[in-house]
Design a protein around this motif. Structure first.
Motif, mmCIF file in Angstrom:
data_model
loop_
_atom_site.group_PDB
_atom_site.id
_atom_site.type_symbol
_atom_site.label_atom_id
_atom_site.label_comp_id
_atom_site.label_asym_id
_atom_site.label_seq_id
_atom_site.Cartn_x
_atom_site.Cartn_y
_atom_site.Cartn_z
ATOM 1 N N LYS A 94 0.849 -1.193 0.000
ATOM 2 C CA LYS A 94 0.000 0.000 0.000
ATOM 3 C C LYS A 94 0.888 1.248 0.000
ATOM 4 O O LYS A 94 1.817 1.368 0.785
ATOM 5 C CB LYS A 94 -0.900 -0.003 1.234
ATOM 6 N N GLY A 95 0.572 2.163 -0.909
ATOM 7 C CA GLY A 95 1.362 3.378 -1.016
ATOM 8 C C GLY A 95 2.571 3.247 -1.926
ATOM 9 O O GLY A 95 3.264 4.217 -2.167
ATOM 10 N N ARG A 96 2.836 2.061 -2.427
ATOM 11 C CA ARG A 96 3.945 1.863 -3.346
ATOM 12 C C ARG A 96 3.450 1.993 -4.783
ATOM 13 O O ARG A 96 2.261 1.893 -5.059
ATOM 14 C CB ARG A 96 4.597 0.504 -3.134
ATOM 15 N N GLU A 97 4.364 2.177 -5.693
ATOM 16 C CA GLU A 97 4.012 2.367 -7.097
ATOM 17 C C GLU A 97 3.829 1.012 -7.784
ATOM 18 O O GLU A 97 4.759 0.220 -7.897
ATOM 19 C CB GLU A 97 5.116 3.168 -7.784
ATOM 20 N N HIS A 98 2.596 0.752 -8.244
ATOM 21 C CA HIS A 98 2.251 -0.493 -8.930
ATOM 22 C C HIS A 98 2.134 -0.241 -10.427
ATOM 23 O O HIS A 98 1.789 0.857 -10.846
ATOM 24 C CB HIS A 98 0.899 -1.022 -8.437
ATOM 25 N N GLY A 99 2.361 -1.284 -11.204
ATOM 26 C CA GLY A 99 2.198 -1.153 -12.643
ATOM 27 C C GLY A 99 2.523 -2.443 -13.365
ATOM 28 O O GLY A 99 2.543 -3.518 -12.773
ATOM 29 N N THR A 100 2.766 -2.302 -14.674
ATOM 30 C CA THR A 100 3.062 -3.453 -15.531
ATOM 31 C C THR A 100 4.408 -3.219 -16.201
ATOM 32 O O THR A 100 4.672 -2.142 -16.728
ATOM 33 C CB THR A 100 1.978 -3.612 -16.608
ATOM 34 N N LEU A 101 5.247 -4.243 -16.176
ATOM 35 C CA LEU A 101 6.552 -4.203 -16.825
ATOM 36 C C LEU A 101 6.509 -5.115 -18.034
ATOM 37 O O LEU A 101 6.192 -6.298 -17.905
ATOM 38 C CB LEU A 101 7.651 -4.642 -15.858
ATOM 39 N N SER A 130 2.955 -8.021 -13.753
ATOM 40 C CA SER A 130 2.422 -7.097 -12.768
ATOM 41 C C SER A 130 3.488 -6.943 -11.685
ATOM 42 O O SER A 130 3.933 -7.926 -11.090
ATOM 43 C CB SER A 130 1.134 -7.672 -12.182
ATOM 44 N N VAL A 131 3.917 -5.688 -11.456
ATOM 45 C CA VAL A 131 5.046 -5.449 -10.560
ATOM 46 C C VAL A 131 4.761 -4.301 -9.598
ATOM 47 O O VAL A 131 3.815 -3.538 -9.775
ATOM 48 C CB VAL A 131 6.335 -5.128 -11.357
ATOM 49 N N VAL A 132 5.607 -4.204 -8.584
ATOM 50 C CA VAL A 132 5.653 -3.070 -7.669
ATOM 51 C C VAL A 132 7.105 -2.598 -7.654
ATOM 52 O O VAL A 132 8.027 -3.411 -7.721
ATOM 53 C CB VAL A 132 5.158 -3.457 -6.251
ATOM 54 N N LEU A 133 7.303 -1.279 -7.633
ATOM 55 C CA LEU A 133 8.662 -0.743 -7.628
ATOM 56 C C LEU A 133 9.160 -0.583 -6.199
ATOM 57 O O LEU A 133 8.423 -0.175 -5.310
ATOM 58 C CB LEU A 133 8.709 0.613 -8.328
ATOM 59 N N ARG A 134 10.441 -0.897 -6.016
ATOM 60 C CA ARG A 134 11.072 -0.600 -4.727
ATOM 61 C C ARG A 134 11.122 0.920 -4.592
ATOM 62 O O ARG A 134 11.433 1.614 -5.555
ATOM 63 C CB ARG A 134 12.489 -1.145 -4.673
ATOM 64 N N PRO A 135 10.816 1.450 -3.421
ATOM 65 C CA PRO A 135 10.812 2.907 -3.254
ATOM 66 C C PRO A 135 12.173 3.533 -3.590
ATOM 67 O O PRO A 135 13.209 3.042 -3.167
ATOM 68 C CB PRO A 135 10.490 3.096 -1.773
ATOM 69 N N GLY A 136 12.117 4.585 -4.405
ATOM 70 C CA GLY A 136 13.321 5.332 -4.741
ATOM 71 C C GLY A 136 14.221 4.684 -5.772
ATOM 72 O O GLY A 136 15.333 5.156 -5.983
ATOM 73 N N THR A 137 13.790 3.591 -6.399
ATOM 74 C CA THR A 137 14.622 2.909 -7.389
ATOM 75 C C THR A 137 13.799 2.627 -8.645
ATOM 76 O O THR A 137 12.606 2.910 -8.698
ATOM 77 C CB THR A 137 15.141 1.559 -6.856
ATOM 78 N N THR A 159 4.494 -9.071 -8.355
ATOM 79 C CA THR A 159 3.458 -9.098 -7.326
ATOM 80 C C THR A 159 2.558 -10.312 -7.529
ATOM 81 O O THR A 159 2.767 -11.105 -8.425
ATOM 82 C CB THR A 159 2.609 -7.817 -7.360
ATOM 83 N N GLY A 160 1.547 -10.416 -6.695
ATOM 84 C CA GLY A 160 0.604 -11.521 -6.778
ATOM 85 C C GLY A 160 1.132 -12.746 -6.061
ATOM 86 O O GLY A 160 2.189 -12.707 -5.418
ATOM 87 N N PRO A 161 0.398 -13.852 -6.156
ATOM 88 C CA PRO A 161 0.819 -15.077 -5.463
ATOM 89 C C PRO A 161 2.195 -15.560 -5.899
ATOM 90 O O PRO A 161 3.001 -15.975 -5.074
ATOM 91 C CB PRO A 161 -0.257 -16.092 -5.825
ATOM 92 N N ALA A 162 2.482 -15.499 -7.193
ATOM 93 C CA ALA A 162 3.783 -15.969 -7.676
ATOM 94 C C ALA A 162 4.919 -15.122 -7.114
ATOM 95 O O ALA A 162 5.946 -15.650 -6.685
ATOM 96 C CB ALA A 162 3.808 -15.955 -9.201
#
Length: 156
Positions: free
Chosen positions: A44-51, A92-99, A105-108
């Motif tokens: 929550k509060g992190r940047e989500h998106g698609t790579l 589907s990914v989430v970015l590490r903060p500041g990088t 993401t997801g179950p896998a």
């Protein structure tokens, strides 16, 4: 036959040392897993998106990143190369903060993040069983570690 005090001290020292090795193995597995899992589980509060994976080098894959919320798209977002990351795939990914480093993401992704703990459970189980003489606990640790690794393999 009654044991002398030096025999009991040696026994307690062996048990304490073996317990310390088991705890260190499990702590190292947890700490290694938590480095990635915290970004996936507490996202929550992190940047989500698609790579979209375009290129893969020796250890990392890169490609364009499309955010889910209104945010600038990024070029050159990287993800660690593994058997689960293939060229041409959209993840589907989430970015590490500041990088610009992405985590799946997801179950896998969650199972992949906890793989080091599964390995640590498998490594610690003989120490627990043979060194501490806790056979049921050792079998439970081995089963949990094996199930975690199997679930990770099947999810990817």
């Amino acid at each position: 036959m009654k044991r002398n005090s030096s025999g009991r001290i040696l026994d307690h020292t062996r048990t304490a040392a073996t317990g310390l090795v088991a705890v260190l193995l499990l702590a190292a597995g947890f700490w290694t897993s938590w480095g990635d899992a915290q970004h996936i589980l507490l996202s929550k509060g992190r940047e989500h998106g698609t790579l979209s994976v375009e290129r893969c080098a020796e250890e990392v894959c890169t490609g364009p990143y499309t955010p889910r919320e209104p945010a600038p798209g990024r070029e050159g977002v990287t993800i660690e190369q593994s058997v689960a990351v293939r060229k041409g795939e959209a993840l589907s990914v989430v970015l590490r903060p500041g990088t610009t480093e992405a985590l799946r993401t997801g179950p896998a992704g969650g199972l992949l993040a906890w793989m080091p703990l599964g390995g640590a459970l498998l490594l610690a189980s003989p120490v627990i069983g043979a060194g501490l003489r806790l056979t049921r606990t050792a079998w439970a640790a081995a089963a949990a570690g094996g199930l975690l690794l199997l679930a990770s393999f099947l999810a990817l």
